[in-house]
Design a protein around this motif. Structure first.
Motif, PDB file in Angstrom:
ATOM      1  N   LEU A   1      40.399  17.002  30.332  1.00  0.00           N
ATOM      2  CA  LEU A   1      41.603  16.478  29.681  1.00  0.00           C
ATOM      3  C   LEU A   1      41.992  15.161  30.349  1.00  0.00           C
ATOM      4  O   LEU A   1      42.138  15.102  31.574  1.00  0.00           O
ATOM      5  CB  LEU A   1      42.748  17.489  29.822  1.00  0.00           C
TER       6      LEU A   1
ATOM      7  N   ARG B   1      36.524  26.835  53.058  1.00  0.00           N
ATOM      8  CA  ARG B   1      35.964  28.096  52.561  1.00  0.00           C
ATOM      9  C   ARG B   1      34.484  27.925  52.269  1.00  0.00           C
ATOM     10  O   ARG B   1      34.015  26.808  52.019  1.00  0.00           O
ATOM     11  CB  ARG B   1      36.647  28.508  51.249  1.00  0.00           C
TER      12      ARG B   1
ATOM     13  N   ASP C   1      47.930  29.376  38.064  1.00  0.00           N
ATOM     14  CA  ASP C   1      48.226  28.468  39.177  1.00  0.00           C
ATOM     15  C   ASP C   1      48.918  27.190  38.711  1.00  0.00           C
ATOM     16  O   ASP C   1      49.599  26.532  39.496  1.00  0.00           O
ATOM     17  CB  ASP C   1      46.933  28.096  39.921  1.00  0.00           C
TER      18      ASP C   1
ATOM     19  N   GLN D   1      39.866  38.795  46.390  1.00  0.00           N
ATOM     20  CA  GLN D   1      40.073  40.206  46.064  1.00  0.00           C
ATOM     21  C   GLN D   1      41.196  40.245  45.034  1.00  0.00           C
ATOM     22  O   GLN D   1      42.101  39.412  45.063  1.00  0.00           O
ATOM     23  CB  GLN D   1      40.388  41.033  47.311  1.00  0.00           C
TER      24      GLN D   1
ATOM     25  N   TRP E   1      34.688  34.161  42.943  1.00  0.00           N
ATOM     26  CA  TRP E   1      35.521  33.586  41.873  1.00  0.00           C
ATOM     27  C   TRP E   1      34.615  33.291  40.676  1.00  0.00           C
ATOM     28  O   TRP E   1      34.987  33.508  39.521  1.00  0.00           O
ATOM     29  CB  TRP E   1      36.179  32.312  42.416  1.00  0.00           C
TER      30      TRP E   1
ATOM     31  N   GLU F   1      37.217  23.279  29.351  1.00  0.00           N
ATOM     32  CA  GLU F   1      36.967  23.371  30.797  1.00  0.00           C
ATOM     33  C   GLU F   1      36.192  22.136  31.247  1.00  0.00           C
ATOM     34  O   GLU F   1      35.207  21.757  30.623  1.00  0.00           O
ATOM     35  CB  GLU F   1      36.190  24.658  31.106  1.00  0.00           C
ATOM     36  N   THR F   2      36.640  21.575  32.347  1.00  0.00           N
ATOM     37  CA  THR F   2      36.020  20.334  32.814  1.00  0.00           C
ATOM     38  C   THR F   2      34.598  20.531  33.333  1.00  0.00           C
ATOM     39  O   THR F   2      33.744  19.672  33.171  1.00  0.00           O
ATOM     40  CB  THR F   2      36.916  19.676  33.898  1.00  0.00           C
TER      41      THR F   2
ATOM     42  N   GLY G   1      47.194  35.606  43.589  1.00  0.00           N
ATOM     43  CA  GLY G   1      47.124  34.509  42.612  1.00  0.00           C
ATOM     44  C   GLY G   1      46.448  34.924  41.314  1.00  0.00           C
ATOM     45  O   GLY G   1      46.942  34.647  40.218  1.00  0.00           O
ATOM     46  N   THR G   2      45.314  35.615  41.423  1.00  0.00           N
ATOM     47  CA  THR G   2      44.589  36.017  40.220  1.00  0.00           C
ATOM     48  C   THR G   2      45.382  37.076  39.462  1.00  0.00           C
ATOM     49  O   THR G   2      45.368  37.108  38.228  1.00  0.00           O
ATOM     50  CB  THR G   2      43.195  36.550  40.593  1.00  0.00           C
TER      51      THR G   2
ATOM     52  N   ARG H   1      34.969  34.621  36.806  1.00  0.00           N
ATOM     53  CA  ARG H   1      35.068  33.685  35.695  1.00  0.00           C
ATOM     54  C   ARG H   1      33.918  33.844  34.706  1.00  0.00           C
ATOM     55  O   ARG H   1      34.128  33.867  33.492  1.00  0.00           O
ATOM     56  CB  ARG H   1      35.092  32.277  36.281  1.00  0.00           C
TER      57      ARG H   1
ATOM     58  N   CYS I   1      42.681  32.426  34.557  1.00  0.00           N
ATOM     59  CA  CYS I   1      43.859  32.482  33.696  1.00  0.00           C
ATOM     60  C   CYS I   1      43.533  32.077  32.258  1.00  0.00           C
ATOM     61  O   CYS I   1      43.860  32.799  31.312  1.00  0.00           O
ATOM     62  CB  CYS I   1      44.956  31.585  34.261  1.00  0.00           C
TER      63      CYS I   1
END
Ligand SMILES: Cc1cc2nc3c(=O)[nH]c(=O)nc-3n(C[C@H](O)[C@H](O)[C@H](O)COP(=O)(O)OP(=O)(O)OC[C@H]3O[C@@H](n4cnc5c(N)ncnc54)[C@H](O)[C@@H]3O)c2cc1C
Length: 392
Positions: free
Chosen positions: A183, A243, A351, A83, A157, A71-72, A362-363, A161, A48
């Motif tokens: 953050l 997963r 998300d 998918q 994923w 980004e952490t 979701g994506t 990304r 996102c």
């Protein structure tokens, strides 16, 4: 800074004006040296956040704007495979055709589907078996002619990304992505900007006119901002999900769905081009949480039914995975809590706004959010017009 401020106060009491002046200058220099002032801060470099930054890079009013994605992590491979639904492809293609085509190239086609019980008995309905066979033969024939088609495609994923990150850096330079930045605090007391604090290589304070929270289901922005619902926004689905990716085990294009009568379900499918297979297993929630991947594996084995031999494909995928991830399934409470943030300069996307059950959408929603923000920016006449809170 606050310690220095206190020192200034103490010295002022004793009338040491020169020391006060020098200390104040030190404070000013310290703030100037450590505070970064930007227009748009995007928190989270997942699909996102990166797609949103890519969408903003197309807006004329933002060409000279300072935009950064915080980004952490370090963008090293993590996560499992996904998918992307048709709606997701439409959205990411509209955001950036080149990024969409590069992501597509990382996908493994799924050419066959089957349904089994966890111990490997076929649950595929008889009439469907013949259809599945014919469809898979058709895809095989196409492959002979160099056409790699399937019912759908699956991607890691990480590939999604890293492809977006690569494309974003091409458009906006390497500095647009600030990795290793977590953050840790949000201060939204000023009417004109939001102050963000990050930990990482060094502490950094960033002042942003607009904050786009793309930091996932347990959004740090939502937890750190006073008055926001934090994790109360989430509804616990009472399910645990495990997963993994087995890099050396290929399902040869087959996706297998598993279920049993005790609330367990599973899936093994191609992970992405040259990446082996990916799997997930969902079961009634296991108490507590795993401290590390080894414990996650033990907890997953304990959640499997006892006294059966696990289906060979699922077993090979699990055993071939160097790392097992564990999460609790949560979804957004869709009935309560407003969609907007109580701070007008902050918006939730992806998300962070709407975590879903793993339905494969979701994506797509994350990309649709990115496209929407990009369209708002495209409609704005100026950077100032985009950065007004009303836009969000
Ligand atoms: C079991 C399972 C299966 C799924 N399968 C699919 C599927 O097949 N298809 C599909 O479309 N979707 C699927 N999803 C959902 C999909 O993964 C998400 O919807 C998608 O990744 C959302 O993208 P995002 O960028 O909003 O959030 P995320 O992918 O969660 O990214 C958030 C980013 O923010 C970063 N971050 C977090 N906190 C901070 C902080 N404090 N500071 C800085 N950065 C921070 C994180 O490191 C991360 O990179 C699945 C989800 C699960 C759980």
């Amino acid at each position: 800074v606050s310690e220095r401020g206190a020192a200034v106060h103490r010295r002022a009491k004793h009338g040491d004006e020169i020391t006060v002046l020098v200390t104040q200058m030190c404070v000013l220099v310290h703030i100037l040296a450590t505070a970064t002032v930007i227009d748009v801060a995007i928190i989270g470099g997942g699909p996102c956040g990166l797609a949103t930054a890519l969408a903003l890079s197309k807006a004329t009013c933002l060409h000279n704007a300072k935009v950064a994605v915080y980004e952490t992590d370090s963008f090293a491979p993590k996560g499992a495979s996904i998918q992307i639904s048709k709606a997701g492809w439409s959205a990411i293609t509209a955001v950036d055709r080149e990024a969409a085509s590069r992501i597509r190239a990382t996908g493994s086609p799924v050419t066959r589907v089957s349904f089994r019980s966890l111990d490997g008995k076929s649950l595929t309905p008889k009439p469907l078996t013949l259809l599945v066979l014919l469809v898979s033969l058709a895809f095989r024939m196409l492959r002979l002619f160099g056409v790699r088609r399937g019912i759908t495609r699956t991607h890691t994923w990480h590939d999604v990304r890293s492809t977006l990150a690569e494309r974003l850096r091409e458009r906006w330079g390497a500095d647009v992505i600030q990795s290793g930045r977590t953050l840790t605090a949000v201060d939204a007391q000023s009417a004109d900007a939001v102050e963000l604090r990050f930990s990482g290589r060094e502490e950094e304070t960033v002042t942003a006119r607009v904050v786009l929270a793309c930091d996932g289901t347990r959004s740090a922005v939502r937890r750190l901002l006073p008055g926001e619902p934090g994790d109360d926004l989430l509804v616990n689905e009472e399910r645990s999900v495990w997963r993994g990716i087995a890099p050396a085990f290929s399902t040869r294009g087959e996706a297998t769905f598993y279920k049993d009568g005790a609330g367990r379900s599973g899936l093994v499918f191609p992970a992405g081009v040259g990446q082996g297979s990916s799997w997930s297993l969902i079961a009634p929630a296991a108490e507590g949480r795993a401290a590390d991947p080894d414990e996650a594996r033990r907890r997953m084995e304990a959640a499997l039914p006892h006294g059966i031999q696990l289906d060979a494909t699922l077993r090979k995928a699990i055993d071939g995975s160097p790392t097992v991830l564990e999460h609790k399934l949560v979804v957004r409470d869709f009935d309560n809590h407003p969609w907007t943030c109580s701070v007008p300069r902050v918006a939730y996307l992806g998300d962070a706004a709407h975590p879903l059950r793993p339905t494969g959408e979701g994506t797509a929603l994350a990309f649709e959010d990115a496209l929407t923000v990009g369209m708002l920016a495209a409609q704005a006449d100026s950077l100032d017009a985009f950065c007004v809170p009303a836009t969000l």
